[in-house]
Design a protein around this motif. Structure first.
Motif: not given
Length: 447
Positions: A66, A70, A73, A394, A398
């Motif tokens: 994860v 993240l 970004v 991303l 995810l």
């Protein structure tokens, strides 16, 4: 349908040496970064079980996945404003910070610090993923697939070598007063810092900034004819009007208007979902037919074959991507994923057949990853390319994390064959998208 590659656009003479130097640099840092990621991950579950307990060991590993998703970004926002060089360096330094926090958590037995460290540790993965896009910023259209796949393949060297260094790293740090299993993460931090330093010092000129400069319209000289207005009805890609510092929302708006970009992201994400869902439960399946004395050895062999399928033939996949076209290799990857689900799902407790299924699974992932990433990169202008690529990573990260979490529940409730069947069904939307007719000369299908 596929990008026309028979007559590649010639590259400006000053770009070719920059691209060769960039590829050599990325190849080396990918090996170092791959060692950093894998040497930590190889002992991550054992260390997490020792600090947080067996029940939370899986969550600690998921935190790294994860975190990598993240961190894509902020990393892509840095790339948008300042280029690939600082973005990659920040990602590697975030991974180094995470590795240091994991070591501190091991020393203090502080569980929240462990999870925070594993979250930041995902920065190493984020950097390795973004490097594949850096490889095609200045690539010739006819060689994009091969050059992207070369950087993907370089990760294999580090990934294969790293587990052999874990025990050495653990013994080398015993004199530092570190607890067992903390040493590999200390070496991960050093590897990430080394990769970041090399990129900051040597990745000049920045390939993304150079690509943007070359793509910018030339200034109109005095007395020259003004730029011709496109004819009525001409389609202008929405990406052309997006601002350079665009975030994930703007990236999604760009992707919505470009069918080829949507296909590229879908190929990467769906291939990753199928691979993670089946691969993550394969050790559990092997544990049903092998005793405690043999299961770790068998799992190691099967997963090694799977990783070889993922990376070892990526240069061949890249060559096919350039030779046959992006969509054709995406569909070939889907066929291999479906074959993998069929072979693994019907293997029962026959380990050689299950191993063959995992090799096919890795090859299918390679096809969707290489061809999908190449198609995505060439479908959007340089001004918004990092945002869209970050959005893709991303989405992939995810989606993989959800697939890993859901696969455990499916395995417990219905068993491994049903899990492979559901993974195969997940490819249906991707097939529909890849087979969707595209008008000849669509803007996002041309270089």
């Amino acid at each position: 349908m596929a990008t026309e590659l028979s007559a590649p656009t010639p590259v400006r003479p000053d770009v070719a040496p920059i691209q060769r130097r960039t590829l050599r640099l990325l190849f080396g840092t990918q090996i170092v970064g791959g060692i950093g990621v894998t040497i930590g991950i190889s002992v991550g579950a054992l260390l997490a079980a020792r600090v947080a307990g067996t029940a939370l060991a899986g969550l600690a590993q998921s935190a790294s996945v994860v975190g990598g998703a993240l961190l894509a970004v902020p990393v892509t926002r840095i790339m948008n404003g300042h280029g690939r060089r600082p973005g990659l360096a920040v990602a590697y330094l975030a991974g180094a910070l995470g590795a240091v926090l994991v070591v501190l958590a091991t020393v203090t037995d502080f569980v929240p610090l462990l999870f925070l460290g594993m979250l930041f540790f995902g920065g190493g993965t984020a950097a390795n993923l973004q490097a594949r896009y850096t490889a095609v910023d200045l690539a010739e259209p006819a060689r994009r697939g091969r050059q992207l796949s070369l950087i993907v393949w370089a990760t294999t060297i580090g990934a294969v070598a790293a587990p052999n260094f874990a025990d050495l790293a653990d013994h080398a740090t015993t004199g530092w007063g570190l607890p067992p299993l903390a040493g590999p993460f200390a070496f991960s931090a050093a590897a990430f810092v080394l990769a970041a330093g090399v990129l900051l010092a040597l990745l000049r000129p920045d390939p993304l900034l150079t690509a943007r400069r070359l793509a910018a319209p030339a200034p109109v000289a005095a007395g020259a004819a003004p730029e011709v207005t496109p004819p009525a009805g001409a389609v202008t890609p929405p990406a052309a009007t997006a601002r350079r510092g665009a975030g994930m929302r703007a990236a999604w708006q760009v992707v919505r208007g470009l069918p080829a970009a949507r296909l590229g992201i879908a190929a990467v994400a769906v291939g990753h979902v199928v691979m993670v869902a089946v691969m993550s439960m394969t050790p559990v399946r092997l544990g049903e037919s092998h005793g405690d004395a043999d299961v770790l050895r068998v799992v190691g062999i099967v997963l090694s074959l799977h990783i070889a399928g993922m990376y070892a033939l990526s240069p061949v996949v890249g060559w096919l991507t350039d030779r046959l076209g992006r969509r054709a290799v995406i569909l070939l990857g889907v066929v291999l994923l479906l074959a993998a689900c069929a072979v693994a799902g019907t293997a029962g407790h026959h380990t050689p057949r299950l191993s063959a299924g995992l090799v096919l699974l890795g090859l299918g992932w390679s096809g969707t990853m290489v061809a999908g990433s190449t198609l995505l990169s060439e479908s959007v202008p340089a001004a918004v390319r990092p945002s869209v690529q970050g959005f893709s990573d991303l989405t992939m990260g995810l989606a993989g994390a959800v697939a890993a979490a859901v696969s455990g529940f499916v395995m417990r409730a219905a068993g491994y064959p049903v899990l492979t069947l559901l993974a195969a069904v997940a490819t249906v939307p991707l097939v529909a998208l890849a087979l969707r007719p595209v008008p000849a000369g669509a803007p996002d299908e041309e270089d």
